[in-house]
Write a protein that holds these residues in place. Structure first.
Motif, PDB file in Angstrom:
ATOM      1  N   VAL A 229       0.832  -1.204   0.000  1.00 44.12           N
ATOM      2  CA  VAL A 229       0.000   0.000   0.000  1.00 44.12           C
ATOM      3  C   VAL A 229       0.867   1.255   0.000  1.00 44.12           C
ATOM      4  CG1 VAL A 229      -1.786   1.277   1.248  1.00 44.12           C
ATOM      5  CG2 VAL A 229      -1.822  -1.235   1.225  1.00 44.12           C
ATOM      6  N   PHE A 230       0.466   2.217  -0.818  1.00 43.48           N
ATOM      7  CA  PHE A 230       1.108   3.529  -0.867  1.00 43.48           C
ATOM      8  C   PHE A 230       0.045   4.613  -0.706  1.00 43.48           C
ATOM      9  CE2 PHE A 230       3.854   0.749  -3.256  1.00 43.48           C
ATOM     10  CZ  PHE A 230       5.144   1.162  -2.955  1.00 43.48           C
ATOM     11  N   ASP A 231       0.422   5.695  -0.059  1.00 38.43           N
ATOM     12  CA  ASP A 231      -0.392   6.909  -0.037  1.00 38.43           C
ATOM     13  C   ASP A 231       0.251   7.942  -0.955  1.00 38.43           C
ATOM     14  OD1 ASP A 231      -2.151   5.838   1.764  1.00 38.43           O
ATOM     15  OD2 ASP A 231      -1.643   7.197   3.420  1.00 38.43           O
ATOM     16  N   LEU A 232      -0.582   8.718  -1.644  1.00 39.02           N
ATOM     17  CA  LEU A 232      -0.087   9.774  -2.515  1.00 39.02           C
ATOM     18  C   LEU A 232      -0.966  11.008  -2.340  1.00 39.02           C
ATOM     19  CD1 LEU A 232       1.774  10.771  -4.776  1.00 39.02           C
ATOM     20  CD2 LEU A 232       0.149   9.782  -6.428  1.00 39.02           C
ATOM     21  N   LYS A 233      -0.389  12.043  -1.741  1.00 38.50           N
ATOM     22  CA  LYS A 233      -1.122  13.304  -1.591  1.00 38.50           C
ATOM     23  C   LYS A 233      -1.091  14.043  -2.920  1.00 38.50           C
ATOM     24  CE  LYS A 233      -1.435  17.455   1.283  1.00 38.50           C
ATOM     25  NZ  LYS A 233      -0.806  18.224   2.386  1.00 38.50           N
ATOM     26  N   LEU A 234      -2.267  14.429  -3.399  1.00 39.12           N
ATOM     27  CA  LEU A 234      -2.412  15.030  -4.718  1.00 39.12           C
ATOM     28  C   LEU A 234      -2.832  16.491  -4.606  1.00 39.12           C
ATOM     29  CD1 LEU A 234      -4.334  12.058  -6.329  1.00 39.12           C
ATOM     30  CD2 LEU A 234      -2.011  12.767  -6.935  1.00 39.12           C
ATOM     31  N   PRO A 235      -2.477  17.301  -5.580  1.00 38.53           N
ATOM     32  CA  PRO A 235      -2.966  18.691  -5.576  1.00 38.53           C
ATOM     33  C   PRO A 235      -4.474  18.735  -5.830  1.00 38.53           C
ATOM     34  CG  PRO A 235      -1.730  18.212  -7.586  1.00 38.53           C
ATOM     35  CD  PRO A 235      -1.558  17.020  -6.697  1.00 38.53           C
ATOM     36  N   GLU A 236      -5.119  19.749  -5.281  1.00 39.91           N
ATOM     37  CA  GLU A 236      -6.571  19.876  -5.452  1.00 39.91           C
ATOM     38  C   GLU A 236      -6.964  20.011  -6.913  1.00 39.91           C
ATOM     39  OE1 GLU A 236      -8.654  22.535  -2.673  1.00 39.91           O
ATOM     40  OE2 GLU A 236      -6.742  22.707  -1.594  1.00 39.91           O
TER      41      GLU A 236
END
Length: 309
Positions: A229-236
């Motif tokens: 599992v990976f998390d990826l914070k994305l721009p709005e």
């Protein structure tokens, strides 16, 4: 129905089988490698249903079938020899059109190991892994937007109606199987580009978040499955755009909406643990809101290595 009961039902659909019962009541047999020449110890790699066991009896040059297991013959003991023998056997089964899972033939191989740190024992056609109850690995990426620690939303996808497995179901933002020749991070990067049209930039970071694991029986066979599992914070401003035809749509949902969705039949069963894992890690599902959280954590982290001791 309470949240506790609804979650318990969903998790029962996920981990819906028991290997011991399959063997004692269902006629399944362990699939083992040829005995080690020095120690005579065998290594278990899979779990084979009785209909497949009967087919294996027709290939005595590959398998030795006993009352206790199915073993590769002693002369079939190297990566190349096992891979080649299995390819022969499975191509024949595909021609016979006996097993549903082989109708989804991918021409893509998984490498088989019982611990991810091991050198693979052999490779096998991806669609055959559930037929033989072989360990399977994959990656899932949670793509999310965060205005603050308490204001987050998660992208999820609607799988294509033409997908071979779980068509038209809701699913994680991005996910895929770990195929031969690629590392875990390489697989994640590849799937991001193919499924979401996203090429990582310097200001984006794939955050490794461990794994989830479960034991699921589908109409294709047995899935001892581990997902990294990976998390990826994305721009709005980001909007996913599928490139490989495997996704019909993407939708941005709040944590509350995500929890409601994973409790429905509309969500892909084997992706439920990835969603629950994200909700727990991000403090959206807590012991205050979900007193049985320790049970949930245990159900999405099954100790699959115990199958191969």
């Amino acid at each position: 129905m309470t949240l506790e009961n609804r979650l318990a039902q969903v998790l029962k659909l996920l981990n819906n089988t028991c290997v011991r019962e399959l063997e004692t009541k269902g006629g399944y047999l362990p699939l083992v490698l040829a005995p080690d020449t020095a120690t005579s110890v065998t290594t278990r790699v899979g779990t084979v249903p009785p209909a497949c066991v009967e087919q294996m009896k027709l290939y005595p040059h590959i398998f030795t079938v006993s009352n206790t297991n199915v073993a590769f013959n002693k002369e079939i003991s190297t990566y190349d020899k096992i891979s080649s023998a299995l390819a022969e056997f499975l191509q024949d089964l595909r021609t016979k059109n006996i097993f549903k899972t082989l109708s989804g033939w991918r021409n893509e191989c998984y490498e088989i190991r019982t611990k991810f740190s091991q050198t693979p024992f052999f490779k096998v056609e991806r669609s055959a892994t559930p037929l033989l109850g072989l360990p399977q690995y994959g990656v899932h990426i949670n793509g999310y937007v965060a205005k603050s620690d308490t204001d987050k939303a998660l992208w999820i996808q609607r799988r294509s109606k033409t997908k071979q497995t779980y068509p038209n179901k809701l699913d994680s933002f991005v996910g895929g199987g770990h195929s031969e020749g690629l590392g875990i991070l390489e697989t994640a990067v590849k799937e991001l580009e193919e499924e979401a049209g996203l090429v990582l930039t310097d200001d984006m970071r794939l955050q490794p978040c461990g794994s989830v694991s479960f034991l699921h029986m589908s109409d294709r066979g047995l899935h001892p499955q581990t997902e990294f599992v990976f998390d990826l914070k994305l721009p709005e401003s980001f909007k996913p755009a599928n490139k490989d035809g495997e996704v019909d749509d993407f939708v941005l949902v709040t944590p509350k909406e995500l929890l409601e969705l994973v409790l429905t039949e509309d969500y892909k069963t084997t992706s439920v643990p990835i969603a629950l894992d994200w909700l727990i890690r991000h403090g959206e599902l807590t012991v205050q809101s979900h007193p049985d959280i320790s049970h949930t954590l245990a159900e999405i982290h099954k100790p699959l290595h115990n199958l191969y001791l």
